[in-house]
Design an enzyme around this catalytic site. Structure first.
Site, PDB file in Angstrom:
ATOM      1  N   ASN A   6      55.749  56.156   1.937  1.00  0.00           N
ATOM      2  CA  ASN A   6      57.144  56.544   2.147  1.00  0.00           C
ATOM      3  C   ASN A   6      57.681  57.044   0.801  1.00  0.00           C
ATOM      4  O   ASN A   6      57.972  56.239  -0.084  1.00  0.00           O
ATOM      5  CB  ASN A   6      57.912  55.306   2.643  1.00  0.00           C
ATOM      6  N   TRP A   7      57.789  58.352   0.686  1.00  0.00           N
ATOM      7  CA  TRP A   7      58.193  58.923  -0.611  1.00  0.00           C
ATOM      8  C   TRP A   7      59.682  58.814  -0.877  1.00  0.00           C
ATOM      9  O   TRP A   7      60.159  59.184  -1.943  1.00  0.00           O
ATOM     10  CB  TRP A   7      57.738  60.393  -0.695  1.00  0.00           C
ATOM     11  N   LYS A   8      60.428  58.348   0.136  1.00  0.00           N
ATOM     12  CA  LYS A   8      61.885  58.165  -0.034  1.00  0.00           C
ATOM     13  C   LYS A   8      62.488  59.409  -0.692  1.00  0.00           C
ATOM     14  O   LYS A   8      62.112  60.527  -0.352  1.00  0.00           O
ATOM     15  CB  LYS A   8      62.170  56.886  -0.832  1.00  0.00           C
ATOM     16  N   HIS A  92      64.515  51.908   8.656  1.00  0.00           N
ATOM     17  CA  HIS A  92      64.226  51.391   7.313  1.00  0.00           C
ATOM     18  C   HIS A  92      65.466  50.661   6.792  1.00  0.00           C
ATOM     19  O   HIS A  92      66.594  51.073   7.080  1.00  0.00           O
ATOM     20  CB  HIS A  92      63.847  52.551   6.377  1.00  0.00           C
ATOM     21  N   GLU A  94      66.861  50.700   4.080  1.00  0.00           N
ATOM     22  CA  GLU A  94      67.766  51.554   3.296  1.00  0.00           C
ATOM     23  C   GLU A  94      68.653  52.399   4.212  1.00  0.00           C
ATOM     24  O   GLU A  94      69.712  52.863   3.806  1.00  0.00           O
ATOM     25  CB  GLU A  94      66.938  52.421   2.325  1.00  0.00           C
ATOM     26  N   GLU A 162      59.148  44.514   6.725  1.00  0.00           N
ATOM     27  CA  GLU A 162      59.582  44.815   5.354  1.00  0.00           C
ATOM     28  C   GLU A 162      60.745  43.909   4.971  1.00  0.00           C
ATOM     29  O   GLU A 162      61.912  44.264   5.197  1.00  0.00           O
ATOM     30  CB  GLU A 162      60.053  46.272   5.265  1.00  0.00           C
ATOM     31  N   GLY A 168      60.824  47.431  -3.416  1.00  0.00           N
ATOM     32  CA  GLY A 168      61.154  48.116  -4.662  1.00  0.00           C
ATOM     33  C   GLY A 168      61.045  47.258  -5.908  1.00  0.00           C
ATOM     34  O   GLY A 168      61.656  47.547  -6.933  1.00  0.00           O
ATOM     35  N   SER A 210      56.832  46.305  -2.161  1.00  0.00           N
ATOM     36  CA  SER A 210      56.155  46.153  -3.454  1.00  0.00           C
ATOM     37  C   SER A 210      54.637  46.036  -3.351  1.00  0.00           C
ATOM     38  O   SER A 210      54.013  45.249  -4.061  1.00  0.00           O
ATOM     39  CB  SER A 210      56.735  44.962  -4.222  1.00  0.00           C
ATOM     40  N   GLY A 231      56.131  52.313  -0.647  1.00  0.00           N
ATOM     41  CA  GLY A 231      57.101  53.192  -1.281  1.00  0.00           C
ATOM     42  C   GLY A 231      56.592  53.703  -2.614  1.00  0.00           C
ATOM     43  O   GLY A 231      55.749  54.605  -2.687  1.00  0.00           O
TER      44      GLY A 231
END
Ligand code: PGA
Length: 248
Positions: A6-8, A92, A94, A162, A168, A210, A231
């Site tokens: 997931n390149w966000k 997600h 976020e 998650e 992160g 992470s 991520g």
């Protein structure tokens, strides 16, 4: 095993996107154990030169809950399918933090399935408490994802566990293998409310939070997960290669 990067919003420059994608293609071709997918931003999708037949699979980070209409700024499931997308990350944390509800996520799941793509539904508690109230948070997210679907559709879901507190951070702050093993058992129990008999075992469970080359092998050993949603460690060719190597 399935690994989705997931390149966000980590990568802005097209050159960098192309570079990591090229590394991803090499890594995907060099492994038999891992099915690798990457989720770039919508703007970068067309740069990757991927389709459903590619070894490296294309994933999306989100989708609209609407079909094509006068809706400025929305990206429909049909347009993602036309770009060759295989997996769509939904719910997600976020996005949930920006107000996305379980009801909207359930709607998105249907849009994704209707276009022949695989929904990767993120669930996970914000924090853990001694009384294990956090399990209720996870239960509600899972129930909402499954309840409106038929059996065949339910079996297609990928659930990404998650925990928000583990996202992160550094590799040392990921969930422990023990936490994960317990959560996988709990998730399978929740699935069995919606899928009779042994069918609950067929739903794939990913872990995200992470993950990197330093912890991937211990997180996968004996915990019962089917892969990772990654991520930061997926946004660089070298760390992605090391991660895939660690679990191959
Ligand atoms: P992280 O992100 O690997 O950087 O913790 C995981 C995710 O949010 O999907």
């Amino acid at each position: 095993m399935l690994i989705i990067g997931n390149w966000k919003a980590y990568l802005d420059a097209p050159e960098k996107v192309k570079k990591v994608a090229a590394a991803g293609k090499r890594i995907a071709s060099g492994t038999k154990q891992v099915e690798l997918a990457v989720a770039p931003t919508f703007t970068h999708m067309g740069l990757l030169g991927l389709d459903k037949r590619s070894k490296l699979k294309l994933a999306a980070q989100d989708v609209s809950d609407a079909t094509g209409q006068a809706l400025t700024g929305e990206v429909t499931a049909a347009s993602l399918a036309a770009m060759g997308v295989t997996y769509v990350i939904l719910g997600h944390s976020e996005r949930r933090a920006r107000g996305e509800s379980d009801a909207v996520i359930a709607e998105k799941i249907k849009r994704v399935l209707a276009q022949g793509m695989v929904p990767v539904v993120c669930v996970g508690e914000r924090e853990r408490d001694e009384e294990a109230q956090y399990l209720r948070e996870v239960r509600e997210q899972v129930a909402s994802a499954f309840s409106d679907l038929n059996q065949k559709e339910r079996l297609q879901l990928v659930i990404a566990y998650e925990p928000v507190w583990a996202i992160g951070k550094s590799g040392l702050e990921a969930a422990s293998p023990q936490d994960l093993e317990e959560m996988v058992l709990y998730l399978r129990k929740l699935f069995s409310d919606f899928l009779p008999g042994k069918a609950n075992q067929k739903v794939r469970i990913l872990y995200g939070g992470s993950v990197d080359a330093s912890n991937a092998r211990t997180l996968v050993a004996g915990t019962g997960i089917d892969g990772f949603l990654v991520g930061r460690a997926s946004t660089d060719g070298k760390s992605l290669a090391e991660l895939v190597k660690a679990v191959s």
